[in-house]
Design a protein around this motif. Structure first.
Motif, mmCIF file in Angstrom:
data_model
loop_
_atom_site.group_PDB
_atom_site.id
_atom_site.type_symbol
_atom_site.label_atom_id
_atom_site.label_comp_id
_atom_site.label_asym_id
_atom_site.label_seq_id
_atom_site.Cartn_x
_atom_site.Cartn_y
_atom_site.Cartn_z
ATOM 1 N N PRO A 14 0.684 -1.106 0.139
ATOM 2 C CA PRO A 14 0.119 -0.265 -0.024
ATOM 3 C C PRO A 14 0.877 1.327 -0.049
ATOM 4 O O PRO A 14 1.942 1.238 0.643
ATOM 5 N N CYS A 15 0.288 2.414 -0.417
ATOM 6 C CA CYS A 15 0.779 3.629 -0.518
ATOM 7 C C CYS A 15 2.084 3.746 -0.936
ATOM 8 O O CYS A 15 2.931 4.673 -0.377
ATOM 9 N N SER A 16 2.548 3.072 -1.980
ATOM 10 C CA SER A 16 4.179 3.042 -2.231
ATOM 11 C C SER A 16 5.123 2.951 -1.462
ATOM 12 O O SER A 16 6.225 3.096 -1.493
ATOM 13 N N THR A 17 4.983 2.179 -0.515
ATOM 14 C CA THR A 17 5.967 1.991 0.713
ATOM 15 C C THR A 17 6.780 0.746 0.150
ATOM 16 O O THR A 17 6.329 0.080 -0.775
ATOM 17 N N VAL A 119 5.337 7.923 -1.347
ATOM 18 C CA VAL A 119 4.276 7.776 -0.356
ATOM 19 C C VAL A 119 3.542 8.965 -0.224
ATOM 20 O O VAL A 119 2.428 8.725 -0.174
ATOM 21 N N TRP A 120 4.053 10.254 0.112
ATOM 22 C CA TRP A 120 3.356 11.252 0.262
ATOM 23 C C TRP A 120 2.301 11.512 -0.605
ATOM 24 O O TRP A 120 1.067 12.105 -0.661
ATOM 25 N N GLU A 122 1.114 9.384 -2.896
ATOM 26 C CA GLU A 122 -0.169 8.422 -2.790
ATOM 27 C C GLU A 122 -0.963 8.702 -1.654
ATOM 28 O O GLU A 122 -2.257 8.763 -1.756
ATOM 29 N N LEU A 123 -0.511 9.058 -0.533
ATOM 30 C CA LEU A 123 -1.258 9.404 0.823
ATOM 31 C C LEU A 123 -2.228 10.481 0.373
ATOM 32 O O LEU A 123 -3.496 10.691 0.941
ATOM 33 N N SER A 126 -5.172 9.620 -2.333
ATOM 34 C CA SER A 126 -6.017 8.288 -2.041
ATOM 35 C C SER A 126 -6.386 8.380 -0.580
ATOM 36 O O SER A 126 -7.325 7.665 -0.212
ATOM 37 N N ARG A 127 -5.650 8.775 0.569
ATOM 38 C CA ARG A 127 -5.789 8.704 1.879
ATOM 39 C C ARG A 127 -5.616 10.178 2.385
ATOM 40 O O ARG A 127 -4.765 10.352 3.298
ATOM 41 N N SER A 131 -3.117 11.580 5.456
ATOM 42 C CA SER A 131 -2.113 12.562 5.171
ATOM 43 C C SER A 131 -2.081 13.807 6.031
ATOM 44 O O SER A 131 -1.298 14.442 6.407
#
Length: 137
Positions: A14-17, A119-120, A122-123, A126-127, A131
């Motif tokens: 998830p989230c490019s982690t 990650v930032w 993506e967050l 999408s989230r 964030s």
């Protein structure tokens, strides 16, 4: 902790982690595909419609058919890990794992200075709520 023939179905973390996994006991078979590998090839409709979501189903019914469909730059990497081995999974790589034995392993997804921008992004798209919580801490 997982018994023989259990595992993790094909997915992107998830989230490019990024992630790492260290095997304590037992053995794991990993198959990794680079970013950009088409989802419809890795998760064929026939697999999804049959409700076969277990890793063993993917390995038994679909793994052998995938490499011929892919160009050279999207060919999978297959790795077997045993006790003491650690594998690194870069951001946005498709991967699936099958426990070849009863297995104990430790895994962690993480964000570093290297992958933080991914990650930032993506967050924040999408989230959004998560964030905003990050910004407050």
């Amino acid at each position: 902790l997982g018994p023989r023939r259990s595992g993790s179905s094909i997915h992107i973390d998830p989230c490019s982690t990024a992630a790492w996994n260290t095997v304590i006991s037992g053995r794991k078979r990993w198959v990794l595909f680079p970013p950009g590998t088409p989802r419809h090839i890795l998760k064929p409709a026939s697999w999804l419609s049959a409700r076969r979501s277990e890793a063993i189903d993917w390995f038994l019914h679909f793994a052998k058919d995938i490499p011929p469909q892919l160009p050279a730059h999207q060919q999978p990497m297959e790795v077997d890990c045993g006790p003491g081995d650690t594998i690194y999974v870069p951001p946005n790589w498709w991967h699936t794992v099958l426990n070849l034995d009863d297995t104990v392993a430790v895994t962690q997804n993480f964000v570093s200075t290297w992958n933080f921008p991914l990650v930032w992004q993506e967050l924040s798209t999408s989230r959004a709520k998560m964030s905003r919580q990050w910004l407050r801490t």
